[in-house]
Every structure is written in structure tokens, then in C-alpha cells.
Design a protein around this motif. Structure first.
Motif, short mmCIF file in Angstrom:
data_model
loop_
_atom_site.label_atom_id
_atom_site.label_comp_id
_atom_site.label_asym_id
_atom_site.label_seq_id
_atom_site.Cartn_x
_atom_site.Cartn_y
_atom_site.Cartn_z
N GLU A 8 0.84 -1.19 0.00
CA GLU A 8 0.00 0.00 0.00
C GLU A 8 0.88 1.25 0.00
OE1 GLU A 8 -3.74 1.81 -0.09
OE2 GLU A 8 -3.21 -0.32 -0.19
N PRO A 9 0.67 2.18 -0.94
CA PRO A 9 1.53 3.37 -0.99
C PRO A 9 1.40 4.21 0.28
CG PRO A 9 -0.33 3.60 -2.49
CD PRO A 9 -0.33 2.19 -2.02
N GLN A 75 2.43 18.09 0.84
CA GLN A 75 3.55 17.16 0.60
C GLN A 75 4.89 17.80 0.94
OE1 GLN A 75 1.30 14.72 -3.04
NE2 GLN A 75 3.24 15.73 -3.49
N LEU A 248 -0.59 8.98 -11.72
CA LEU A 248 -0.60 8.90 -10.26
C LEU A 248 -0.49 7.45 -9.80
CD1 LEU A 248 -1.87 11.76 -10.89
CD2 LEU A 248 -3.08 11.51 -8.72
N ALA A 249 -1.20 6.54 -10.49
CA ALA A 249 -1.11 5.12 -10.14
C ALA A 249 0.27 4.56 -10.48
CB ALA A 249 -2.20 4.34 -10.88
N ALA A 252 2.69 5.71 -7.74
CA ALA A 252 2.46 4.96 -6.50
C ALA A 252 3.02 3.55 -6.61
CB ALA A 252 0.97 4.92 -6.19
N TYR A 257 4.89 5.68 -2.93
CA TYR A 257 4.33 6.87 -2.30
C TYR A 257 3.10 7.36 -3.07
CZ TYR A 257 8.85 6.97 0.03
OH TYR A 257 9.97 6.63 0.76
N THR A 258 2.20 8.01 -2.34
CA THR A 258 1.03 8.61 -2.95
C THR A 258 1.32 10.07 -3.25
OG1 THR A 258 -0.43 7.13 -1.70
CG2 THR A 258 -1.43 9.11 -2.67
N ASP A 259 1.69 10.34 -4.47
CA ASP A 259 1.99 11.71 -4.91
C ASP A 259 0.76 12.25 -5.65
OD1 ASP A 259 2.96 14.05 -5.95
OD2 ASP A 259 4.76 13.19 -6.86
N GLN A 260 0.21 13.36 -5.14
CA GLN A 260 -0.98 13.93 -5.76
C GLN A 260 -0.68 14.72 -7.03
OE1 GLN A 260 -3.63 15.98 -2.74
NE2 GLN A 260 -1.81 15.71 -1.47
#
Length: 474
Positions: A8-9, A75, A248-249, A252, A257-260
Motif C-alpha cells: 500500500e503506498p 507534501q 498517479l497510479a 504509487a 508513495y502517494t503523490d498527488q
């Protein structure tokens, strides 16, 4: 950074990513967007002497929407740069933004511009946001400029602005002028203003917008800007296509990491600069930037070889059923037309150091990258202005040299053929263009050439030449 992650990111900020300490903000930027993050921030990160102890941080302000600034704040300024090659992607965390602010936060902008530690202001706001008149002249009559002048005049007294009374200026120049007045008041010395907008003479545009407004408010302030602020000319280049949701996917999955707000860009980058930096600057040349005594030949190289061939493909490529640059350059006919145009332009790009053969080879590699979706319809916008700078000068130079300039004339003819039958066109001068395009057939070619250049439109052999090429393209 290229890793594959199946867990999970995690959240993406300076507490979850192993990053060096955030440096002091010594650089300020107006126009926070994809290009700024793919270009100036990349060069700055790669110019540090010691990556573990960076010295040059950016405080970046958005141009319009606050969404990007807000996302970056969450972030801690970090984002992922996705370098999209022909076969694969490379992922790099860029950590140079230490402050991200919406445009309305002018109090922080003014505080930073007045700080002695601030050395450089960079700008990417597009040509229209300079609010200049003909010939890049300061134009106090433009509505946004006039509104700023009224407010700034009312808030200026004893050599300084009342900051609360100044409010939020409507123009980029208005915001900067208040900050520079604060810098003068605090005796913080000079700094450099570096326009990174894709327009010729961007140093002149920045100077005339900012110094012109300062002088209109107060001649002494205008004189201080003239003496203490340098305006640096640049030629910039790095394609940054729109970031699709799928990126984005990808980020990740590959980084964990979850980068918006990642940024997609091409492997190629270029930055040529001419000018002085009175308060210092990063060693951008360590990252490949070029500092030159005369930037004009480098501007012409980009304008004619890159932008000129883009415009040629935008019209001729769509006429041949293509949607992207990669598709057009993959068409042997389009590629031959591009090469012919380059041959003509190269006759007038002879300054030492331009390395035209290598530049052409690099352009072919860039154009052929199928994973950078550079849409021809987007490039085709504002053709009446673009061709004045990209094709007309090459045609004129060839004719002055006693040659017909067929390839440059073909770029103009492709625009005429592309316009044929259209009742709408995305062009800042759309009314003028459509009026010319809808004239009777025996007047149409000359009228459209006149939109680009009145002198060429009076030359019968040019009109006949372009008319013949239009018929070939149909």
C-alpha cells in the motif's frame, strides 16, 4: 529513483521520504506549474555542490488556481518528476520547493522579495500576463494595468506602499513592483528577474512590464529598479505534456508513495541564459545550463528549428491525418518537409556554438518519442502569430540570399490549406484570420499572407509560389 512497489503506498512528505534538510528559500517563482517543476527546479536540484546539504530553496507562487500550491503544501513541497523516454520511465523526487503559496498570498511574496537572502525571481506566466502593448512596450491603458496603477498610486506615499492598501494587485508586474519597493525600503540590494516564458526577448518583456509600472507609479522607484534589478534573457526548452490520471497510479506503484501532483516530462532539457545576477545564483551550468554573451542566435535556433518545424507539422500533419508530433515525424513525407525546412533555416544559423547537426538529431529523437503525446491541434493554435516568428523570417532570409525558400513557403501554405473551410479558429487574431480566409478564391491567398507579413503579400511571385503549394497540399 526507479523501484517497483506492491505494498500500500505511503503518504508523501518530508517525514516519510529520506530527504536532505530543506534549504533556505533564496529563489522566488511566480507561475507555479508543470514547466517550472520540470525545468528550473530540476536544474536547481542538479546544480547543488552537496546534494545532502542543498543551499538553494524555492518559494513558488501559483499563477491562478491555488489547488497545486495547496497539494504541494500537504507534501512539504515534494513531487515526483517522471522522465518519459521512448521505452521506459525514470522517477525522481524533486525537493527544491520549500514553500508553495497561492497567488493571493502577496504578503509572503513581498516579504521574500524584500529579504537580502533572496537572489533571483523567476517567472512563467505566459506572454499575455505581461500586459504589454505593441512591440512589448509598457501600456498603461490596458485594463489590468490601469486598475493596478489606480490602486498602487493611491497606496504609495513617502517612497513606499501601504501594504494593506495595495491589496492584491491584478498583474504579475503589480505584485513584483510592491515587493521591489519593499526591497528598496529595506536597503536589501539588487536581484535578478529571470523570465522563463517561451517568447522572444523575454528579458525585455519582464523589464518593460515591471520597470515600466514602477516608473509610472514613481519615477524614483523606476530609477531604482533600472539601476539595481537585472533582467536576464533566457531560451528554455522541455516538453511537459498534461499529467494523465494514470500517472498517479504509476508513481504509487513504482515509488511506494502517494503523490498527488507528479509531473511528466521528456528526457531532453535546455536552458540558455544571458545577463547578470547581482545577488548571486545557483551554479545551473553544473546541470547543463549555458550562459552566453548573445542569446539571440540561440533563440533563433529554437524558434526556427524546433518551433518552426512544429508549426509545419501542426498544419501539414493534420492535413495528412496525423494527431501528434510522433505520428507526423513518422510519416516520410512530413519528415522530408521538416528536413527541407531545417536545411533552409540552417543557412542562417551560422554562429559558432549552435551545433546545428547535433541539435537536429536531438529534435528527431524528441519528435519520435511515441510516449510524449504532443498534440498537433494544440500546436496549431495562434498560427497567425507563431508563423510570423517561425516561418516568415526564414522565407525572407532565403529570398534575400537569392533562393526561393520553398520549404518555409510550404509551412505558410500548410496553414492556409488547414484554414480552408473553417468557420472557427483558435487564434488570438481569429477575426482577422477568418475574414481573410473567407475572401473569394482569387483574393484569399494574398489576404492570408498579408495577415502574416504585408511586404510578402505584395510580391507576386511569393503569392504564386504559396498558392501553388496550397494546391499541392490539398
Amino acid at each position: 529513483m526507479t523501484t517497483s512497489n506492491t505494498t500500500e503506498p505511503r503518504p508523501f512528505n518530508r517525514s516519510t521520504v529520506d530527504m536532505p534538510p530543506a534549504p533556505q528559500p533564496r529563489l522566488v517563482h511566480i507561475g507555479l506549474g508543470a514547466f517550472h517543476r520540470a525545468h528550473q527546479l530540476w536544474y536547481t536540484q542538479h546544480s547543488e555542490d552537496d546534494a545532502a546539504h542543498p543551499q538553494w530553496g524555492y518559494a513558488s507562487f501559483s499563477g491562478r488556481s491555488a489547488d497545486l500550491a495547496n497539494a504541494l503544501q500537504s507534501q512539504d513541497g515534494l513531487y515526483t518528476l517522471v522522465e518519459r523516454g521512448p521505452d521506459s520511465d525514470e522517477y525522481e523526487v524533486i525537493n527544491g520547493i520549500v514553500e508553495a503559496h497561492p497567488a493571493e498570498n502577496v504578503s509572503r511574496l513581498w516579504e521574500l522579495l524584500a529579504a537580502p537572502s533572496t537572489a533571483v525571481l523567476t517567472i512563467t506566466v505566459t506572454e499575455a500576463a505581461y500586459n504589454l502593448g505593441e512591440g512589448l512596450a509598457f501600456d498603461a491603458a490596458q485594463s489590468a494595468v490601469a486598475a493596478d496603477l489606480e490602486t498602487l498610486n493611491a497606496s504609495f506615499a513617502d517612497g513606499a506602499f501601504g501594504l494593506s492598501e495595495a491589496g492584491v494587485p491584478a498583474t504579475m508586474a503589480g505584485k513584483v513592483v510592491v515587493g521591489l519597493a519593499e526591497r528598496r525600503r529595506q536597503n536589501a540590494g539588487g536581484l535578478a528577474v529571470v523570465s522563463c516564458d517561451n517568447l522572444s526577448a523575454n528579458d525585455v518583456a519582464a523589464h518593460n512590464a515591471i520597470q515600466g509600472l514602477a516608473a509610472a507609479v514613481d519615477p524614483e522607484l523606476g530609477a531604482w529598479v533600472e539601476e539595481n534589478v537585472s533582467f536576464v534573457a533566457t531560451s528554455i526548452d522541455r516538453i511537459t505534456p498534461r499529467t494523465e490520471d494514470s500517472v498517479l497510479a504509476d508513481v504509487a506503484r513504482e515509488t511506494g508513495y502517494t503523490d498527488q501532483v507528479p509531473v511528466v516530462t521528456e528526457p531532453f532539457r535546455s536552458w540558455v541564459l544571458q545577463g547578470e545576477f547581482p545577488a548571486g545564483r545557483p551554479d545551473w551550468e553544473k546541470a547543463g545550463a549555458e550562459f552566453v554573451a548573445d542569446i539571440e542566435p540561440f533563440e533563433r535556433r529554437k524558434l526556427w528549428l524546433l518551433n518552426g518545424s512544429h508549426s509545419l507539422m501542426a498544419y501539414a500533419g493534420q492535413l495528412r491525418g496525423h494527431a501528434t508530433v510522433a505520428e507526423a515525424i513518422g510519416d516520410p513525407v512530413c519528415r522530408a518537409w521538416v528536413e527541407e525546412f531545417w536545411d533552409e533555416a540552417a543557412q542562417h544559423l551560422t554562429t559558432p556554438g549552435l551545433d546545428i547537426p547535433d541539435y537536429r538529431d536531438a529534435l528527431l529523437d524528441r519528435f519520435s518519442n511515441p510516449r510524449i503525446a504532443h498534440n498537433l491541434a494544440q500546436i496549431a493554435m495562434d498560427g497567425s502569430t507563431k508563423l510570423q516568428m517561425r516561418a516568415v523570417p526564414v522565407l525572407k532570409a532565403e529570398r534575400e540570399a537569392g533562393r526561393p525558400g520553398t520549404a518555409a513557403a510550404r509551412a505558410i501554405a500548410a496553414w492556409l490549406a488547414y484554414l480552408d473551410g473553417r468557420t472557427e479558429v483558435s487564434d488570438a487574431r481569429s477575426e482577422l484570420v477568418l475574414e481573410a480566409s473567407q475572401k473569394p478564391a482569387d483574393e484569399r491567398v494574398r489576404a492570408l499572407i498579408a495577415v502574416l507579413d504585408a511586404e510578402l503579400a505584395q510580391q507576386e511571385d511569393v503569392v504564386d509560389q504559396i498558392n501553388g503549394l496550397v494546391n499541392e497540399l490539398r
